[in-house]
Design a protein around this motif. Structure first.
Motif, short mmCIF file in Angstrom:
data_model
loop_
_atom_site.label_atom_id
_atom_site.label_comp_id
_atom_site.label_asym_id
_atom_site.label_seq_id
_atom_site.Cartn_x
_atom_site.Cartn_y
_atom_site.Cartn_z
N GLN A 198 4.33 -7.83 3.45
CA GLN A 198 3.56 -9.05 3.18
C GLN A 198 4.28 -9.95 2.17
O GLN A 198 3.96 -11.13 2.04
N ILE A 199 5.26 -9.39 1.47
CA ILE A 199 6.02 -10.17 0.49
C ILE A 199 7.01 -11.06 1.24
O ILE A 199 7.75 -10.59 2.10
N GLU A 200 7.02 -12.32 0.90
CA GLU A 200 7.91 -13.26 1.59
C GLU A 200 9.37 -12.87 1.39
O GLU A 200 9.82 -12.65 0.26
N GLY A 201 10.09 -12.77 2.47
CA GLY A 201 11.52 -12.46 2.41
C GLY A 201 11.86 -11.02 2.71
O GLY A 201 13.02 -10.71 2.98
N VAL A 202 10.88 -10.11 2.67
CA VAL A 202 11.16 -8.70 2.96
C VAL A 202 11.33 -8.51 4.46
O VAL A 202 10.47 -8.89 5.25
N LYS A 203 12.44 -7.92 4.86
CA LYS A 203 12.68 -7.70 6.29
C LYS A 203 12.96 -6.24 6.64
O LYS A 203 13.15 -5.91 7.81
N GLY A 204 12.99 -5.35 5.63
CA GLY A 204 13.21 -3.93 5.91
C GLY A 204 12.75 -3.08 4.75
O GLY A 204 12.92 -3.46 3.58
N VAL A 205 12.15 -1.91 5.05
CA VAL A 205 11.67 -0.99 4.03
C VAL A 205 12.04 0.43 4.44
O VAL A 205 11.87 0.81 5.60
N MET A 206 12.57 1.20 3.50
CA MET A 206 12.81 2.61 3.74
C MET A 206 12.25 3.42 2.58
O MET A 206 12.55 3.13 1.41
N LEU A 207 11.44 4.41 2.88
CA LEU A 207 10.87 5.29 1.87
C LEU A 207 11.67 6.58 1.81
O LEU A 207 11.95 7.18 2.85
N LYS A 266 11.64 -9.00 -6.06
CA LYS A 266 11.65 -7.79 -6.88
C LYS A 266 10.36 -7.64 -7.69
O LYS A 266 9.79 -6.54 -7.75
N SER A 267 9.89 -8.72 -8.30
CA SER A 267 8.67 -8.62 -9.11
C SER A 267 7.46 -8.27 -8.25
O SER A 267 6.62 -7.45 -8.64
N MET A 268 7.36 -8.87 -7.06
CA MET A 268 6.24 -8.56 -6.17
C MET A 268 6.34 -7.13 -5.63
O MET A 268 5.33 -6.44 -5.48
N ALA A 269 7.56 -6.69 -5.34
CA ALA A 269 7.75 -5.33 -4.84
C ALA A 269 7.36 -4.30 -5.89
O ALA A 269 6.73 -3.27 -5.59
#
Length: 289
Positions: free
Chosen positions: A119-128, A147-150
Protein backbone atom coordinates in the motif's frame (compact mmCIF):
# COMPACT_ATOMS: atom_id res chain seq x y z
CA UNK A 1 20.39 -44.75 0.15
CA UNK A 2 20.03 -41.57 -1.85
CA UNK A 3 21.32 -39.40 0.98
CA UNK A 4 24.23 -41.79 1.54
CA UNK A 5 25.16 -41.44 -2.14
CA UNK A 6 24.92 -37.66 -1.95
CA UNK A 7 27.09 -37.56 1.16
CA UNK A 8 29.74 -39.62 -0.56
CA UNK A 9 29.88 -37.09 -3.41
CA UNK A 10 29.97 -34.04 -1.14
CA UNK A 11 33.24 -33.90 0.86
CA UNK A 12 33.67 -31.42 3.66
CA UNK A 13 33.37 -27.99 2.08
CA UNK A 14 34.98 -26.42 5.13
CA UNK A 15 38.31 -27.89 4.08
CA UNK A 16 37.86 -26.32 0.66
CA UNK A 17 36.88 -22.82 1.70
CA UNK A 18 38.79 -21.37 -1.25
CA UNK A 19 35.68 -22.03 -3.37
CA UNK A 20 33.86 -19.29 -1.50
CA UNK A 21 36.96 -17.37 -0.47
CA UNK A 22 37.42 -15.46 2.72
CA UNK A 23 34.90 -12.83 1.60
CA UNK A 24 32.20 -15.32 0.55
CA UNK A 25 32.48 -14.69 -3.18
CA UNK A 26 28.89 -15.70 -3.90
CA UNK A 27 27.67 -12.43 -2.38
CA UNK A 28 27.00 -9.67 -4.90
CA UNK A 29 28.48 -7.13 -2.51
CA UNK A 30 31.94 -8.60 -2.83
CA UNK A 31 31.91 -8.77 -6.63
CA UNK A 32 31.10 -5.11 -7.29
CA UNK A 33 33.32 -3.18 -4.90
CA UNK A 34 33.37 0.61 -5.09
CA UNK A 35 36.57 2.37 -6.04
CA UNK A 36 35.81 5.11 -3.51
CA UNK A 37 35.18 3.34 -0.21
CA UNK A 38 34.08 5.75 2.52
CA UNK A 39 35.58 4.98 5.96
CA UNK A 40 32.23 5.47 7.68
CA UNK A 41 30.47 2.79 5.67
CA UNK A 42 30.35 -0.82 6.77
CA UNK A 43 30.94 -2.17 3.26
CA UNK A 44 30.84 -0.81 -0.28
CA UNK A 45 29.09 -2.20 -3.33
CA UNK A 46 29.59 0.16 -6.26
CA UNK A 47 30.31 3.82 -6.86
CA UNK A 48 27.49 6.18 -5.93
CA UNK A 49 25.70 3.76 -3.61
CA UNK A 50 26.65 4.06 0.05
CA UNK A 51 26.25 1.06 2.32
CA UNK A 52 25.93 2.89 5.62
CA UNK A 53 23.74 1.01 8.08
CA UNK A 54 20.87 2.95 9.59
CA UNK A 55 19.58 2.21 13.08
CA UNK A 56 16.16 3.53 13.99
CA UNK A 57 14.26 3.08 17.21
CA UNK A 58 10.52 2.94 16.69
CA UNK A 59 8.14 3.31 19.60
CA UNK A 60 4.77 1.60 19.12
CA UNK A 61 1.59 3.58 19.55
CA UNK A 62 -0.64 3.19 22.59
CA UNK A 63 -2.78 0.47 21.03
CA UNK A 64 0.30 -1.68 20.27
CA UNK A 65 2.67 -3.66 22.42
CA UNK A 66 4.63 -1.64 24.97
CA UNK A 67 7.80 -3.10 23.52
CA UNK A 68 9.98 -0.91 21.30
CA UNK A 69 11.71 -2.09 18.15
CA UNK A 70 15.19 -1.22 16.99
CA UNK A 71 14.88 -1.57 13.22
CA UNK A 72 18.19 -1.61 11.43
CA UNK A 73 18.38 -1.09 7.67
CA UNK A 74 21.19 -2.25 5.42
CA UNK A 75 21.86 -1.28 1.84
CA UNK A 76 22.05 -4.14 -0.64
CA UNK A 77 23.93 -4.46 -3.94
CA UNK A 78 20.63 -3.38 -5.54
CA UNK A 79 20.15 0.39 -5.02
CA UNK A 80 16.37 -0.08 -5.24
CA UNK A 81 16.23 -2.69 -2.44
CA UNK A 82 16.70 -2.25 1.31
CA UNK A 83 17.09 -4.93 3.96
CA UNK A 84 15.15 -4.25 7.20
CA UNK A 85 16.35 -6.05 10.35
CA UNK A 86 13.96 -5.62 13.30
CA UNK A 87 16.03 -7.58 15.82
CA UNK A 88 13.25 -10.14 16.30
CA UNK A 89 12.02 -13.07 14.26
CA UNK A 90 9.93 -12.29 11.19
CA UNK A 91 9.03 -15.68 9.74
CA UNK A 92 10.89 -17.52 12.48
CA UNK A 93 10.96 -21.31 12.20
CA UNK A 94 7.22 -21.82 11.75
CA UNK A 95 7.49 -22.00 7.97
CA UNK A 96 8.92 -24.67 5.69
CA UNK A 97 11.04 -22.15 3.78
CA UNK A 98 13.49 -19.55 5.06
CA UNK A 99 12.04 -16.81 2.82
CA UNK A 100 8.71 -16.03 1.19
CA UNK A 101 8.81 -13.79 -1.87
CA UNK A 102 6.00 -11.51 -3.03
CA UNK A 103 7.12 -10.08 -6.40
CA UNK A 104 3.93 -8.02 -6.83
CA UNK A 105 0.78 -6.97 -4.98
CA UNK A 106 -1.27 -9.79 -6.49
CA UNK A 107 1.08 -12.38 -5.01
CA UNK A 108 0.72 -10.71 -1.58
CA UNK A 109 -2.93 -11.70 -1.16
CA UNK A 110 -1.86 -14.47 1.25
CA UNK A 111 -0.03 -12.09 3.57
CA UNK A 112 -1.70 -9.21 5.43
CA UNK A 113 1.77 -7.85 6.23
CA UNK A 114 3.03 -7.87 2.62
CA UNK A 115 -0.31 -6.50 1.43
CA UNK A 116 0.05 -3.54 3.83
CA UNK A 117 3.59 -2.88 2.62
CA UNK A 118 2.38 -2.80 -0.99
CA UNK A 119 0.00 0.00 0.00
CA UNK A 120 3.06 2.25 0.34
CA UNK A 121 3.60 4.29 -2.79
CA UNK A 122 6.61 3.06 -4.73
CA UNK A 123 6.87 -0.44 -3.24
CA UNK A 124 7.02 -3.05 -6.00
CA UNK A 125 8.45 -6.11 -4.22
CA UNK A 126 8.51 -7.64 -0.72
CA UNK A 127 10.41 -10.63 0.62
CA UNK A 128 10.05 -11.92 4.18
CA UNK A 129 12.96 -13.79 5.74
CA UNK A 130 13.56 -15.62 9.00
CA UNK A 131 14.75 -12.48 10.81
CA UNK A 132 14.61 -9.77 8.12
CA UNK A 133 12.52 -8.38 5.30
CA UNK A 134 13.60 -6.89 1.98
CA UNK A 135 11.64 -4.18 0.20
CA UNK A 136 12.19 -3.23 -3.43
CA UNK A 137 10.95 0.13 -4.74
CA UNK A 138 10.45 1.81 -8.10
CA UNK A 139 13.65 3.32 -9.44
CA UNK A 140 12.16 6.81 -9.84
CA UNK A 141 11.06 7.12 -6.19
CA UNK A 142 13.38 8.10 -3.34
CA UNK A 143 13.93 6.03 -0.20
CA UNK A 144 13.09 8.64 2.45
CA UNK A 145 9.29 8.37 2.35
CA UNK A 146 9.26 4.67 1.50
CA UNK A 147 11.62 3.76 4.35
CA UNK A 148 9.75 5.70 7.04
CA UNK A 149 6.39 4.24 6.00
CA UNK A 150 7.85 0.73 5.78
CA UNK A 151 9.29 1.02 9.30
CA UNK A 152 5.96 2.24 10.65
CA UNK A 153 4.12 -0.67 8.99
CA UNK A 154 6.68 -3.20 10.22
CA UNK A 155 6.36 -1.85 13.75
CA UNK A 156 2.57 -2.10 13.61
CA UNK A 157 2.69 -5.77 12.65
CA UNK A 158 5.79 -7.01 14.49
CA UNK A 159 5.55 -5.07 17.76
CA UNK A 160 1.77 -5.42 17.75
CA UNK A 161 1.90 -9.20 17.26
CA UNK A 162 -0.33 -9.12 14.18
CA UNK A 163 -0.64 -12.04 11.78
CA UNK A 164 1.93 -11.85 8.97
CA UNK A 165 0.86 -14.81 6.80
CA UNK A 166 -2.57 -16.39 6.36
CA UNK A 167 -2.76 -19.85 7.90
CA UNK A 168 -3.80 -21.47 4.64
CA UNK A 169 -0.89 -19.94 2.70
CA UNK A 170 1.50 -22.57 1.34
CA UNK A 171 4.98 -21.75 0.06
CA UNK A 172 6.68 -24.26 -2.22
CA UNK A 173 9.75 -26.04 -0.83
CA UNK A 174 12.18 -25.71 -3.71
CA UNK A 175 15.15 -27.53 -2.16
CA UNK A 176 13.35 -30.32 -0.31
CA UNK A 177 14.39 -33.68 -1.85
CA UNK A 178 11.53 -35.45 -3.61
CA UNK A 179 11.18 -39.21 -4.26
CA UNK A 180 11.48 -38.67 -8.01
CA UNK A 181 14.70 -36.61 -7.74
CA UNK A 182 17.85 -38.03 -9.26
CA UNK A 183 21.11 -38.14 -7.31
CA UNK A 184 22.33 -35.06 -9.23
CA UNK A 185 19.20 -33.04 -8.40
CA UNK A 186 19.41 -33.95 -4.71
CA UNK A 187 23.04 -32.85 -4.66
CA UNK A 188 22.20 -29.54 -6.40
CA UNK A 189 19.48 -28.85 -3.84
CA UNK A 190 21.82 -29.70 -0.96
CA UNK A 191 24.52 -27.27 -2.10
CA UNK A 192 21.99 -24.49 -2.78
CA UNK A 193 20.35 -24.88 0.63
CA UNK A 194 23.48 -25.21 2.78
CA UNK A 195 26.16 -23.23 0.94
CA UNK A 196 24.71 -20.79 -1.58
CA UNK A 197 21.43 -19.59 -0.05
CA UNK A 198 22.87 -18.32 3.28
CA UNK A 199 25.39 -16.14 1.43
CA UNK A 200 22.75 -14.68 -0.91
CA UNK A 201 20.38 -13.96 1.98
CA UNK A 202 23.11 -11.88 3.65
CA UNK A 203 22.47 -9.31 0.93
CA UNK A 204 18.69 -9.38 1.33
CA UNK A 205 18.05 -11.73 -1.59
CA UNK A 206 17.34 -15.38 -2.22
CA UNK A 207 17.18 -17.90 -5.04
CA UNK A 208 14.86 -20.77 -5.89
CA UNK A 209 15.74 -24.00 -7.65
CA UNK A 210 13.35 -24.44 -10.58
CA UNK A 211 14.72 -27.45 -12.41
CA UNK A 212 17.63 -29.28 -14.01
CA UNK A 213 17.69 -30.47 -17.61
CA UNK A 214 20.49 -31.33 -20.07
CA UNK A 215 23.17 -29.94 -17.76
CA UNK A 216 21.37 -26.63 -17.17
CA UNK A 217 20.25 -25.58 -13.67
CA UNK A 218 17.28 -23.20 -13.75
CA UNK A 219 17.33 -20.58 -10.97
CA UNK A 220 14.83 -17.86 -10.05
CA UNK A 221 16.23 -14.88 -8.14
CA UNK A 222 14.09 -13.16 -5.50
CA UNK A 223 14.27 -10.27 -3.06
CA UNK A 224 17.03 -7.74 -3.70
CA UNK A 225 18.49 -10.03 -6.40
CA UNK A 226 15.44 -9.64 -8.67
CA UNK A 227 16.50 -6.45 -10.45
CA UNK A 228 20.03 -6.16 -9.10
CA UNK A 229 22.67 -4.98 -11.59
CA UNK A 230 25.06 -7.55 -10.09
CA UNK A 231 22.73 -10.55 -10.51
CA UNK A 232 24.51 -11.88 -13.59
CA UNK A 233 27.83 -11.72 -11.71
CA UNK A 234 26.28 -13.59 -8.79
CA UNK A 235 25.05 -16.37 -11.06
CA UNK A 236 28.29 -16.76 -13.01
CA UNK A 237 30.98 -16.13 -10.41
CA UNK A 238 29.12 -17.58 -7.46
CA UNK A 239 26.30 -20.03 -8.10
CA UNK A 240 27.49 -21.54 -11.38
CA UNK A 241 31.11 -21.72 -10.27
CA UNK A 242 30.30 -23.64 -7.10
CA UNK A 243 27.80 -26.03 -8.70
CA UNK A 244 30.15 -26.84 -11.59
CA UNK A 245 33.01 -27.44 -9.16
CA UNK A 246 31.15 -30.05 -7.12
CA UNK A 247 28.85 -31.50 -9.79
CA UNK A 248 30.44 -32.37 -13.17
CA UNK A 249 26.98 -32.91 -14.66
CA UNK A 250 26.24 -29.16 -14.34
CA UNK A 251 27.37 -27.18 -17.38
CA UNK A 252 25.43 -23.94 -17.01
CA UNK A 253 23.16 -21.96 -14.66
CA UNK A 254 20.30 -20.00 -16.21
CA UNK A 255 18.17 -17.33 -14.55
CA UNK A 256 14.45 -17.66 -15.22
CA UNK A 257 11.36 -15.63 -14.34
CA UNK A 258 7.79 -16.77 -13.80
CA UNK A 259 7.03 -15.87 -17.44
CA UNK A 260 9.98 -17.98 -18.60
CA UNK A 261 8.80 -20.91 -16.49
CA UNK A 262 5.29 -20.65 -17.89
CA UNK A 263 6.67 -20.72 -21.45
CA UNK A 264 8.93 -23.68 -20.62
CA UNK A 265 5.97 -25.57 -19.16
CA UNK A 266 3.81 -24.78 -22.19
CA UNK A 267 6.56 -25.94 -24.56
CA UNK A 268 6.98 -29.17 -22.57
CA UNK A 269 3.20 -29.71 -22.63
CA UNK A 270 3.09 -29.20 -26.39
CA UNK A 271 5.92 -31.71 -26.92
CA UNK A 272 4.05 -34.26 -24.80
CA UNK A 273 0.80 -33.68 -26.70
CA UNK A 274 2.60 -33.99 -30.05
CA UNK A 275 4.22 -37.24 -28.94
CA UNK A 276 0.88 -38.68 -27.81
CA UNK A 277 -0.76 -37.60 -31.07
CA UNK A 278 2.10 -39.20 -33.05
CA UNK A 279 1.81 -42.46 -31.12
CA UNK A 280 -1.94 -42.57 -31.72
CA UNK A 281 -1.47 -41.93 -35.45
CA UNK A 282 1.12 -44.69 -35.65
CA UNK A 283 -1.17 -47.15 -33.85
CA UNK A 284 -4.16 -46.42 -36.09
CA UNK A 285 -2.07 -46.75 -39.26
CA UNK A 286 -0.91 -50.25 -38.34
CA UNK A 287 -3.06 -53.04 -39.86
CA UNK A 288 -5.04 -55.10 -37.42
CA UNK A 289 -3.61 -58.61 -36.90
Amino acid sequence: VMFAQVSSRLPSLQKNSHILGKNRSIRCSETQRSTSHHPSTSRSYFTGHESRKTLLKVLPSSNQSSRSLWIRTENTPNPDSLKFIPGIKVLGTDYKTSTIDFPNSRAAMGSPFAKALFQIEGVKGVMLGTDFLTITKDADIGWNAVKSMAIATATEFLAGGQRLIDEEYQEAEDTTPQPEDSEVVVLIKEIIETRIRPAVQEDGGDLQFKGFEDGVVFIKLTGSCTSCPSSSVTLKNGVERMLKHWIPEVSHVMQVTDDDLEKINLDALKKTEDKIAGDQTENTSQPAS
